[in-house]
Design a protein around this motif. Sequence first.
Motif, PDB file in Angstrom:
ATOM      1  N   ALA A  93       0.833  -1.209   0.000  1.00  0.00           N
ATOM      2  CA  ALA A  93       0.000   0.000   0.000  1.00  0.00           C
ATOM      3  C   ALA A  93       0.869   1.261   0.000  1.00  0.00           C
ATOM      4  N   ASP A  94       1.910   1.277   0.831  1.00  0.00           N
ATOM      5  CA  ASP A  94       2.813   2.435   0.873  1.00  0.00           C
ATOM      6  C   ASP A  94       3.472   2.675  -0.483  1.00  0.00           C
ATOM      7  N   ASN A  95       3.939   1.604  -1.095  1.00  0.00           N
ATOM      8  CA  ASN A  95       4.656   1.736  -2.362  1.00  0.00           C
ATOM      9  C   ASN A  95       3.732   2.115  -3.508  1.00  0.00           C
ATOM     10  N   SER A  96       2.462   1.759  -3.402  1.00  0.00           N
ATOM     11  CA  SER A  96       1.527   2.136  -4.457  1.00  0.00           C
ATOM     12  C   SER A  96       1.379   3.651  -4.531  1.00  0.00           C
ATOM     13  N   ILE A  97       1.395   4.313  -3.389  1.00  0.00           N
ATOM     14  CA  ILE A  97       1.290   5.785  -3.374  1.00  0.00           C
ATOM     15  C   ILE A  97       2.505   6.392  -4.073  1.00  0.00           C
ATOM     16  N   PHE A  98       3.688   5.861  -3.770  1.00  0.00           N
ATOM     17  CA  PHE A  98       4.913   6.345  -4.404  1.00  0.00           C
ATOM     18  C   PHE A  98       4.832   6.189  -5.922  1.00  0.00           C
ATOM     19  N   ILE A  99       4.379   5.022  -6.377  1.00  0.00           N
ATOM     20  CA  ILE A  99       4.275   4.757  -7.818  1.00  0.00           C
ATOM     21  C   ILE A  99       3.325   5.743  -8.480  1.00  0.00           C
ATOM     22  N   PHE A 100       2.176   5.988  -7.859  1.00  0.00           N
ATOM     23  CA  PHE A 100       1.181   6.859  -8.478  1.00  0.00           C
ATOM     24  C   PHE A 100       1.616   8.324  -8.465  1.00  0.00           C
ATOM     25  N   ILE A 101       2.394   8.721  -7.497  1.00  0.00           N
ATOM     26  CA  ILE A 101       2.946  10.081  -7.505  1.00  0.00           C
ATOM     27  C   ILE A 101       3.870  10.251  -8.710  1.00  0.00           C
ATOM     28  N   MET A 102       4.706   9.251  -8.973  1.00  0.00           N
ATOM     29  CA  MET A 102       5.618   9.320 -10.116  1.00  0.00           C
ATOM     30  C   MET A 102       4.843   9.367 -11.435  1.00  0.00           C
ATOM     31  N   TYR A 103       3.809   8.561 -11.543  1.00  0.00           N
ATOM     32  CA  TYR A 103       2.971   8.589 -12.746  1.00  0.00           C
ATOM     33  C   TYR A 103       2.367   9.976 -12.960  1.00  0.00           C
ATOM     34  N   SER A 104       1.845  10.564 -11.900  1.00  0.00           N
ATOM     35  CA  SER A 104       1.171  11.860 -11.994  1.00  0.00           C
ATOM     36  C   SER A 104       2.123  12.939 -12.485  1.00  0.00           C
ATOM     37  N   LEU A 105       3.346  12.935 -11.973  1.00  0.00           N
ATOM     38  CA  LEU A 105       4.337  13.920 -12.402  1.00  0.00           C
ATOM     39  C   LEU A 105       4.677  13.750 -13.878  1.00  0.00           C
ATOM     40  N   SER A 219     -11.805   6.185   8.233  1.00  0.00           N
ATOM     41  CA  SER A 219     -12.955   6.009   9.123  1.00  0.00           C
ATOM     42  C   SER A 219     -13.336   4.552   9.354  1.00  0.00           C
ATOM     43  N   ASN A 220     -12.658   3.619   8.688  1.00  0.00           N
ATOM     44  CA  ASN A 220     -13.032   2.211   8.802  1.00  0.00           C
ATOM     45  C   ASN A 220     -11.810   1.336   9.042  1.00  0.00           C
ATOM     46  N   GLU A 221     -12.062   0.146   9.534  1.00  0.00           N
ATOM     47  CA  GLU A 221     -10.976  -0.787   9.827  1.00  0.00           C
ATOM     48  C   GLU A 221     -10.633  -1.602   8.579  1.00  0.00           C
ATOM     49  N   ILE A 222      -9.902  -0.962   7.696  1.00  0.00           N
ATOM     50  CA  ILE A 222      -9.409  -1.634   6.496  1.00  0.00           C
ATOM     51  C   ILE A 222      -8.171  -2.440   6.877  1.00  0.00           C
ATOM     52  N   ASP A 223      -7.990  -3.600   6.243  1.00  0.00           N
ATOM     53  CA  ASP A 223      -6.907  -4.507   6.635  1.00  0.00           C
ATOM     54  C   ASP A 223      -5.529  -4.107   6.122  1.00  0.00           C
ATOM     55  N   ILE A 224      -5.323  -2.847   5.807  1.00  0.00           N
ATOM     56  CA  ILE A 224      -3.998  -2.338   5.464  1.00  0.00           C
ATOM     57  C   ILE A 224      -3.784  -1.021   6.199  1.00  0.00           C
ATOM     58  N   THR A 225      -2.529  -0.734   6.507  1.00  0.00           N
ATOM     59  CA  THR A 225      -2.176   0.499   7.209  1.00  0.00           C
ATOM     60  C   THR A 225      -1.130   1.245   6.407  1.00  0.00           C
ATOM     61  N   ILE A 226      -1.432   2.494   6.048  1.00  0.00           N
ATOM     62  CA  ILE A 226      -0.493   3.327   5.300  1.00  0.00           C
ATOM     63  C   ILE A 226       0.400   4.087   6.274  1.00  0.00           C
ATOM     64  N   ASP A 227       1.706   3.998   6.054  1.00  0.00           N
ATOM     65  CA  ASP A 227       2.674   4.737   6.854  1.00  0.00           C
ATOM     66  C   ASP A 227       3.252   5.841   5.966  1.00  0.00           C
ATOM     67  N   VAL A 228       2.841   7.076   6.215  1.00  0.00           N
ATOM     68  CA  VAL A 228       3.250   8.201   5.362  1.00  0.00           C
ATOM     69  C   VAL A 228       4.767   8.309   5.291  1.00  0.00           C
ATOM     70  N   LYS A 229       5.459   7.995   6.390  1.00  0.00           N
ATOM     71  CA  LYS A 229       6.922   8.110   6.425  1.00  0.00           C
ATOM     72  C   LYS A 229       7.605   7.130   5.477  1.00  0.00           C
ATOM     73  N   MET A 230       6.885   6.070   5.070  1.00  0.00           N
ATOM     74  CA  MET A 230       7.497   5.052   4.219  1.00  0.00           C
ATOM     75  C   MET A 230       7.201   5.248   2.735  1.00  0.00           C
ATOM     76  N   PHE A 232       8.090   7.565   0.568  1.00  0.00           N
ATOM     77  CA  PHE A 232       9.258   7.900  -0.238  1.00  0.00           C
ATOM     78  C   PHE A 232      10.488   7.086   0.158  1.00  0.00           C
ATOM     79  N   LYS A 233      10.232   5.915   0.720  1.00  0.00           N
ATOM     80  CA  LYS A 233      11.277   4.926   0.986  1.00  0.00           C
ATOM     81  C   LYS A 233      10.859   3.624   0.305  1.00  0.00           C
ATOM     82  N   PRO A 234      10.867   3.637  -1.031  1.00  0.00           N
ATOM     83  CA  PRO A 234      10.319   2.492  -1.775  1.00  0.00           C
ATOM     84  C   PRO A 234      11.071   1.194  -1.507  1.00  0.00           C
ATOM     85  N   LYS A 235      10.323   0.102  -1.428  1.00  0.00           N
ATOM     86  CA  LYS A 235      10.882  -1.232  -1.296  1.00  0.00           C
ATOM     87  C   LYS A 235      10.852  -1.862  -2.685  1.00  0.00           C
ATOM     88  N   TRP A 236      12.001  -1.896  -3.326  1.00  0.00           N
ATOM     89  CA  TRP A 236      12.040  -2.281  -4.733  1.00  0.00           C
ATOM     90  C   TRP A 236      11.613  -3.723  -4.953  1.00  0.00           C
TER      91      TRP A 236
END
Length: 451
Positions: A93-105, A219-230, A232-236
Amino acid sequence: MSKGNKLGTMPIRQLLVKMSVPIMFSMFIQSFYNIVDSIFVAKISESAMTAVTLAFPIMNLIIALAVGTGTGIATVISQALGKKDYSLSDTAADNSIFIFIMYSLAFMVFAFYGSKQFILSQTSDVSVVGDAISYLKISSFFAGATMFQIMFCKFFESTGFAFFSMVTQGSGAIINIILDPILIFGYFGLPAMGVNGAAIATILGQVIAVFVGYYIYKSNEIDITIDVKMIFKPKWEVIKQIFVVGIPSFLMIAIGSVMTYLMNLILIAFSNTATAFFGVYFKLQSVVFMPIYGLSNGLIPIIAYNYGANNKGRMMEAIKVSTIYAVLFMSLGTVIFHLIPSTLLDMFSASSHMKELGIPALKIISISFPLAAVGIVIGSLFQALSKSSYSLVISLVRQLVVLIPVAYLFSLSGDIYKIWWAFPIAELVSFVTSYAFYKHIDKTKVSLMVG
């Protein structure tokens, strides 16, 4: 017990309905607002409709990147949850945000340095070039809104919360439908923006959807947790896992952009009306296809989860039930296209010329819908098992290896009606190829389940 465990315990028919119907409904809403968008654009002029059609390949490319990568993300997350590897699902989930930021740019850059050249590569007609360039520039610059909306939907689908995906997409679609006439024609004191208004309405709807998706996540208990600090620390290694499924899935959809671009070149040699009709056709067929893609998206996490949990029986039952539902629905689409083609075209203010070429085209192309249904369901199996390369080959065969060459050869006759037969021919070849790959998976599925 994780809420996602219903993917492994709920009866398949009930689960498929619970997972797929909300996605189908949200995709139907998406299709509906795309149609409404085009209806309003068509009321401006046929040239305006042609302009939007010329921009469509890049719009499809944006969606292809988001949905393709999102499919990879959803598959990794669902398989990880099936194995109870929560660290991997969170990292994905964390890495997906990083990927989509790169796409957007990347698309922001394209908006300024590539949109004009792309449109001019298709036509130099002054009646459509200006609108096409401005529409493409706006949509490309704000591509991030499209992508992050899809990202949240994939989060929800991969964890068994398809209803939240429906709410997210539906909210954006409703905003778009409301804003379309206001911005296009200039109501409530606003200036009439024409084609630009259609692009802005779409972007604003998607921005709202992103905020709705984020609110639901928090607002809901989704089974994934996003860590904002991670972010821009992509796990290749994790990104590689995402792209193993995501790149073939992206290419599978992006091939549609190449196909549309090449078909535009073939059809515009006949007339702008032919190109405008092709855009209308894509809007109409989305009403039939999008619910099946919704079924497919609901099916993928079910198969992926049970693959991770080593439950082969549930996988095969899900495939069987989905195939029956898909064929029945697509057959209904064929019937509708045959019974009321003129009525369908009237929604887009079709001229007599567009009806003359469009009515037989809709009847011919729709013959292939039931075959396409089987291919879409089988493609879901390939993606869920991280065998997206099979789906990629099938899409290449359908849209580039068969469709475009056959359409081009038929166009040399000077008879535009022959071109439409390229679609059922391509779908038939694709069906045979899909079935061959499926039989290969069927023979090896035991080893796949334990390997």
